[in-house]
Design an enzyme around this catalytic site. Structure first.
Site, PDB file in Angstrom:
ATOM      1  N   GLU A   1       1.893 -11.697   5.632  1.00  0.00           N
ATOM      2  CA  GLU A   1       0.853 -11.003   6.385  1.00  0.00           C
ATOM      3  C   GLU A   1       1.275 -11.125   7.844  1.00  0.00           C
ATOM      4  O   GLU A   1       1.065 -12.138   8.500  1.00  0.00           O
ATOM      5  CB  GLU A   1      -0.517 -11.644   6.138  1.00  0.00           C
ATOM      6  CG  GLU A   1      -1.007 -11.520   4.702  1.00  0.00           C
ATOM      7  CD  GLU A   1      -1.548 -10.127   4.378  1.00  0.00           C
ATOM      8  OE1 GLU A   1      -1.600  -9.276   5.297  1.00  0.00           O
ATOM      9  OE2 GLU A   1      -1.934  -9.894   3.211  1.00  0.00           O
TER      10      GLU A   1
ATOM     11  N   HIS B   1       0.834  -1.203   0.000  1.00  0.00           N
ATOM     12  CA  HIS B   1       0.000   0.000   0.000  1.00  0.00           C
ATOM     13  C   HIS B   1       0.878   1.266   0.000  1.00  0.00           C
ATOM     14  O   HIS B   1       2.049   1.208  -0.336  1.00  0.00           O
ATOM     15  CB  HIS B   1      -0.980  -0.041   1.173  1.00  0.00           C
ATOM     16  CG  HIS B   1      -1.717  -1.348   1.267  1.00  0.00           C
ATOM     17  ND1 HIS B   1      -2.624  -1.770   0.330  1.00  0.00           N
ATOM     18  CD2 HIS B   1      -1.615  -2.370   2.172  1.00  0.00           C
ATOM     19  CE1 HIS B   1      -3.101  -2.965   0.658  1.00  0.00           C
ATOM     20  NE2 HIS B   1      -2.496  -3.347   1.761  1.00  0.00           N
TER      21      HIS B   1
ATOM     22  N   HIS C   1       3.015  -7.023   4.520  1.00  0.00           N
ATOM     23  CA  HIS C   1       1.655  -6.548   4.754  1.00  0.00           C
ATOM     24  C   HIS C   1       1.231  -6.862   6.181  1.00  0.00           C
ATOM     25  O   HIS C   1       1.931  -7.551   6.928  1.00  0.00           O
ATOM     26  CB  HIS C   1       0.677  -7.249   3.802  1.00  0.00           C
ATOM     27  CG  HIS C   1       0.745  -6.778   2.390  1.00  0.00           C
ATOM     28  ND1 HIS C   1      -0.174  -5.901   1.847  1.00  0.00           N
ATOM     29  CD2 HIS C   1       1.616  -7.063   1.389  1.00  0.00           C
ATOM     30  CE1 HIS C   1       0.134  -5.672   0.578  1.00  0.00           C
ATOM     31  NE2 HIS C   1       1.222  -6.370   0.280  1.00  0.00           N
TER      32      HIS C   1
ATOM     33  N   GLU D   1      -1.996   0.327   8.193  1.00  0.00           N
ATOM     34  CA  GLU D   1      -1.174  -0.753   7.654  1.00  0.00           C
ATOM     35  C   GLU D   1      -0.040  -0.217   6.794  1.00  0.00           C
ATOM     36  O   GLU D   1       1.080  -0.720   6.861  1.00  0.00           O
ATOM     37  CB  GLU D   1      -2.033  -1.717   6.832  1.00  0.00           C
ATOM     38  CG  GLU D   1      -1.225  -2.875   6.271  1.00  0.00           C
ATOM     39  CD  GLU D   1      -1.949  -3.693   5.226  1.00  0.00           C
ATOM     40  OE1 GLU D   1      -1.280  -4.519   4.568  1.00  0.00           O
ATOM     41  OE2 GLU D   1      -3.169  -3.506   5.057  1.00  0.00           O
TER      42      GLU D   1
END
Length: 296
Positions: A259, A89, A181, A126
């Protein structure tokens, strides 16, 4: 660079010596006869030196003492390796919906260029977590000689799109690529998982196997060093094979997604918001990547 990254600096020489020990241990392990003794796993990595194995000789002002000079870039056990780290992101995504919602190639059709990402109940985004943790991992790998390339240069921009992120690893012929992430799963579920590419005809066949090895090395070290368990709400034993992610489908180099925890779970979020924990997490991630790189 965030304060959390500066606070965790260790000397390049100390880290290089630690990973040099890792290289020696790895070489010895690989040269041992298969099945040499009960319970032997020929694919398992040897014990790795922990962060406490090296001393931090930085003074209160953060400068390294004069008798402990920093090693030049590329001087270390990972000196001939290239790693691409993809902080998921970006901080400007939320303000650019038309750009991040535009469709781009994903290897099996098209998907949105990017997304905004998750955040904790306390508002820790995040994209910020991904950026801060990626910088820490970069620091550790570069200290051991690796060339580390980030897919974005700050946490204020937009994108890049998922196909561009994959292309950065491809163009640089990375020995390993890691996308960092944090998940936005159910509040009741906690834990981390590593996503690996499944086989997509004419796209991922050559990277499925090496990517699985990279995932296993990162999973093992992260489980031991992060205090976060395997995800209990998806994946299996911390591994999830997928064919719907453009960042994996379009990669021609070994690549996985970590993750690192579930930001919507209070226990995971408390750890992820802690700068000291991020230092330990970065140690474990870097050790997993280094173990994979030293396999060859």
């Amino acid at each position: 660079m965030p304060d959390s990254a500066t606070a965790g600096l260790r000397s390049r020489n100390t880290r290089a010596l630690a990973l040099l020990s890792l290289a020696v241990l790895w070489t010895a392990a690989c040269s041992s006869p298969v099945g040499d003794g009960p319970g032997t796993d020929p694919t398992a990595a040897p014990p790795l030196p922990g962060p406490e194995d090296g001393s931090n000789t930085s003074g209160e002002d953060g400068e390294t003492s004069g008798d402990d000079e920093a090693a030049p870039p590329g001087d270390g056990p990972l000196g001939d390796r290239v790693v691409v780290i993809d902080p998921g992101h970006n901080g400007g995504n939320a303000a650019a919906p038309s750009e991040i919602n535009s469709l781009v190639p994903a290897g099996h059709g098209e998907k949105a260029c990017d997304t905004v990402g998750a955040e904790s109940a306390n508002g820790y985004a995040e994209h910020e977590f991904n950026w801060e943790l990626s910088l820490l991992v970069q620091e550790r790998l570069e200290a051991d000689g690796a060339t580390v390339i980030l897919t974005r240069e700050d946490n204020e921009g937009v994108g890049p799109c998922i196909d561009e992120r994959a292309e950065i690893g491809n163009e640089n012929e990375a020995d390993a690529a890691l996308s960092i992430h944090a998940d936005g799963g159910p509040e009741s579920g906690r834990g981390f998982h590593v996503i690996t590419p499944g086989e997509v005809p004419d796209l991922t066949e050559e990277i499925v196997e090496p990517s699985a090895l990279l995932a296993e090395d990162i999973r093992r070290e992260y489980l031991e060093g992060s205090d976060i368990p395997y995800a209990d709400y998806l994946a299996e034993d911390g591994l999830d094979e997928r064919t719907d992610l453009g960042g994996l489908n379009l990669s021609t180099v070994p690549k996985v997604f970590l993750e690192a925890g579930n930001m919507r779970n209070p226990e995971d979020a408390e750890l992820m918001e802690d700068p000291e924990w991020r230092e330990r997490a970065a140690d474990s991630i870097a050790r997993g990547v280094a173990t994979y790189l030293l396999r060859n």
